[in-house]
Design an enzyme around this catalytic site. Structure first.
Site, short mmCIF file in Angstrom:
data_model
loop_
_atom_site.label_atom_id
_atom_site.label_comp_id
_atom_site.label_asym_id
_atom_site.label_seq_id
_atom_site.Cartn_x
_atom_site.Cartn_y
_atom_site.Cartn_z
N GLY A 210 52.70 27.68 41.89
CA GLY A 210 52.27 28.53 40.80
C GLY A 210 50.79 28.37 40.52
N PRO A 211 50.23 29.23 39.69
CA PRO A 211 48.80 29.16 39.36
C PRO A 211 48.46 27.86 38.65
CG PRO A 211 49.79 31.24 38.63
CD PRO A 211 50.92 30.34 39.01
N PRO A 212 47.19 27.50 38.60
CA PRO A 212 46.77 26.30 37.86
C PRO A 212 47.09 26.42 36.38
CG PRO A 212 45.02 27.07 39.31
CD PRO A 212 46.05 28.14 39.31
N GLY A 215 51.99 24.22 34.19
CA GLY A 215 52.91 23.16 33.79
C GLY A 215 53.76 22.59 34.90
N HIS A 434 25.91 50.55 26.83
CA HIS A 434 26.72 50.07 27.95
C HIS A 434 28.15 49.76 27.49
CE1 HIS A 434 27.07 47.90 31.90
NE2 HIS A 434 28.06 47.33 31.24
N GLU A 435 28.29 48.98 26.43
CA GLU A 435 29.63 48.61 25.96
C GLU A 435 30.37 49.79 25.35
OE1 GLU A 435 30.85 45.91 26.86
OE2 GLU A 435 28.98 45.00 27.56
#
EC number: 3.4.24.-
Length: 632
Positions: A210-212, A215, A434-435
């Site tokens: 699983g991803p970092p 758990g 821009h935003e």
């Protein structure tokens, strides 16, 4: 099991230090002897005085000395004052009148050797002894760190500490499926005879992938805690050292120790450090230390454990695609358990676990926080709770409020707010347009995510502003129109600069890079273009670490040219579409920019309100995308 690490001795009790000090004392002692074995005058004297040769001759002339010793470079004259003997020492100079003067004054004189056998020998031996002592000291330190002596360098016993974790499944939220997969492992460890009587074979290994931050280590500890068995934990890199054969020896020691305390659990974190495939790209990697360690691990997993005293190996990795196939076959790691990022309900449960002990205000809404944190792992959520508590303490608040949690989420996603970074009004205006471009396109494009907040306050290392889009749920699949929508949103900032300021800046570099990567994935990996059809041209590097796509070229130069042309044309097509949309809502964007310039922050609700008011005032059909049609 008691820790095998022995308490460190004080520095001055070290054998090497004591030997060096003893050698120094021996030198001083031996220097007190003359070459004939008698004590030197220096040793017998109460005091010594360094004087000039002229003063020595003056003392002799005045009959103030009793004995004179003449060496090759020194001359000593002794004189007794009461019970004290004083030695006068001077550098000798060639003088033919000295001996006649001594005869005239009837003073005893003799020659002496300025060195003796012992000191000469030590002068030769001491440098060798010092170098040898330093070498032994460094070797001893290295052997202690490796967990063995000179002849047992590979021993891992000093690195192994069995523990019985107090973590339980209730302490781990958000991964119910993963917990269900390992619950029966607990049953195996508690009641091995039940399965042995049925003829069932207990799994030897379970691989947690699983991803970092999801758990995996916590889940392994929870299994040991629920089963009440010893838990032996080592990192994959702990097996590898500079000495060949050391890793294999450590693997043997680890399994031997675990078998003595069976039933037990061995947990190897980041197993990819030793379990990497021995064939990389069709070429066999060298017979190096890592490969020997892997071979020993494979042999141990084949031959250890019994049905009545099981030892189960749990391992964790976020790179399962690079593991050796021999390690993954049944009989070694029988099962793979995915420990993935939590969904909405999982995030709520994880937040509930981490708020224990934190004083919360009545306005705290964990469901709202969970909606803002889609895609984050359990470790990220724990950090958000802690960051919110720190913010409350910094503001001298007695409780953690919802605003603190929201600010902590923004810190985790966009980075630390840089209030000290002052930007000029001109740059502030560029960032505002821009935003605003990002926000408007996001709200008017089917398949995009809703805007939660727009800010022109600098955050993180480089961002001068940001548009916070927060999907309510994790995305596991993306349709083609959703990928196109993401491209449109990314191009919205650059397009707004060109439409409203008639000049472009460097602020869109990351947006353009990400948009290009998305189209490249559509062409080379997802089969969403006429260039490749259904053919996959590149491979994805890592599903859990976000490594993008492989750089290996598995296509012709002509195909590469067609890919480049497709990417360029699609970017240009979407860019023109975005520019037209922004031009149609010019007045709404101007209102948004003015509010951003004045307030620096506006909410997603305010963005939608400005667009709706503009459409109503101009009798336009609403182009706002309903929530149910946006990416969720």
């Amino acid at each position: 099991m008691k820790p095998t690490n022995e308490p460190k001795k004080p520095f001055f009790q070290s054998p090497i230090v004591l030997a060096v000090l003893g050698g120094i004392l021996l030198i001083f002692f031996l220097r007190s002897f003359n070459s004939d074995g008698s004590f030197s005058d220096n040793f017998l004297a109460s005091s010594t005085k360094n004087v000039s040769y002229h003063e020595i001759k003056q003392l002799i002339s005045n009959n103030e000395v009793e004995n004179v010793s003449i060496g090759q470079t020194l001359i000593k004259a002794s004189h007794k004052e009461g019970n004290n003997r004083v030695i006068y020492i001077a550098k000798r100079v060639p003088d033919l009148t000295l001996v006649p003067l001594l005869d005239e004054k009837k003073i005893n004189y003799s020659g002496f050797s300025e060195s003796n056998f012992f000191t000469d020998m030590l002068g030769w031996l001491m440098p060798i002894l010092v170098i040898l002592g330093l070498w032994m000291f460094m070797a001893n330190r290295m052997q202690k760190n490796m967990g063995g002596g000179i002849f047992g360098m590979g021993s891992a016993k000093k690195l192994i500490n069995a523990e019985k974790p107090n973590v339980r499944f209730n302490d781990m939220a958000g991964n119910e499926e993963a917990k269900e997969e390992v619950v029966e492992i607990v049953d195996f460890l508690k009641y091995p005879e039940r399965y042995a009587n049925l003829g069932a074979k207990i799994p030897k290994g379970v691989l947690l992938v699983g991803p970092p931050g999801t758990g995996k280590t916590l889940l392994a500890k929870a299994v040991a805690g629920e089963a009440h068995v010893p838990f032996f934990s080592m990192g994959g890199s702990s097996f590898i050292e500079m000495f060949v054969g050391l890793g294999a020896s450590r693997v043997r020691d680890l399994f031997e120790t675990a078998k003595k305390q069976a039933p037990s659990i061995i947990f190897i974190d980041e197993i990819d450090a030793i379990g990497k495939s021995r064939a990389a790209g069709g070429m066999i990697s060298g017979n190096d230390e890592r490969e020997q360690t892997l071979n020993q691990l494979l042999a141990e997993m084949d031959g250890f454990g019994s049905e009545n005293a099981p030892v189960i190996v749990l391992a964790a990795t976020n790179r399962p695609e690079i593991l050796d196939p021999a390690l993954m076959r049944p009989g070694r790691f029988d099962r793979q358990v995915l420990v993935d990022k939590p969904d909405f309900n999982g995030r709520v449960e994880i937040l509930k676990v981490h708020i224990k002990g934190v004083k919360l205000a009545n306005d705290v809404n964990l469901q709202e926080v969970a909606k803002l944190t889609a895609g984050l792992a359990g470790a990220d959520l724990a950090n958000i709770i802690n960051e919110a508590a720190l913010l409350a303490g910094r503001n001298n608040q007695k409780e953690v409020k919802q605003q603190h949690l929201k600010e902590a989420v923004e810190r985790g996603i966009a980075g630390l707010e840089k209030k000290s970074r002052r930007i000029s009004p001109k740059e502030k205006k560029i960032v505002a347009y821009h935003e605003s471009g990002h926000a408007v396109i996001s709200e008017m494009t089917k398949g995009s995510t809703r805007v939660n907040k727009v800010s022109i306050i600098p955050r993180g290392m480089a961002a001068l502003g940001y548009t916070l889009n927060t999907p309510e749920e994790n995305k596991y699949l993306m349709q083609k129109h959703e990928l196109i929508a993401e491209i449109d949103v990314l191009l919205g900032g650059r397009a707004a600069e060109e439409v409203f300021l008639e000049e472009i800046s460097t602020g869109a570099s990351n947006d353009l890079e990400r948009a290009t990567d998305i189209i490249k994935g559509m062409v080379s990996y997802y089969g969403m273009s006429s260039v490749s059809g259904l053919m996959v041209l590149e491979k994805q590097r890592n599903a859990f670490l976000g490594g993008g796509y492989g750089s290996s070229r598995e296509f012709s130069e002509k195909t590469a040219e067609e890919m480049d042309l497709f990417i360029k044309n699609l970017l240009e097509e979407r860019y023109q579409h975005v520019k037209q949309t922004l031009s149609d809502y010019r007045e709404a964007i101007e209102i948004m920019v003015k509010e951003l310039f004045d307030k620096e922050v506006i909410t997603g609700e305010r963005v939608r309100e400005i667009i709706s008011e503009y459409e109503a005032a101009n009798n336009l059909e609403s182009r706002l995308i309903p929530l149910e049609e946006q990416a969720s």
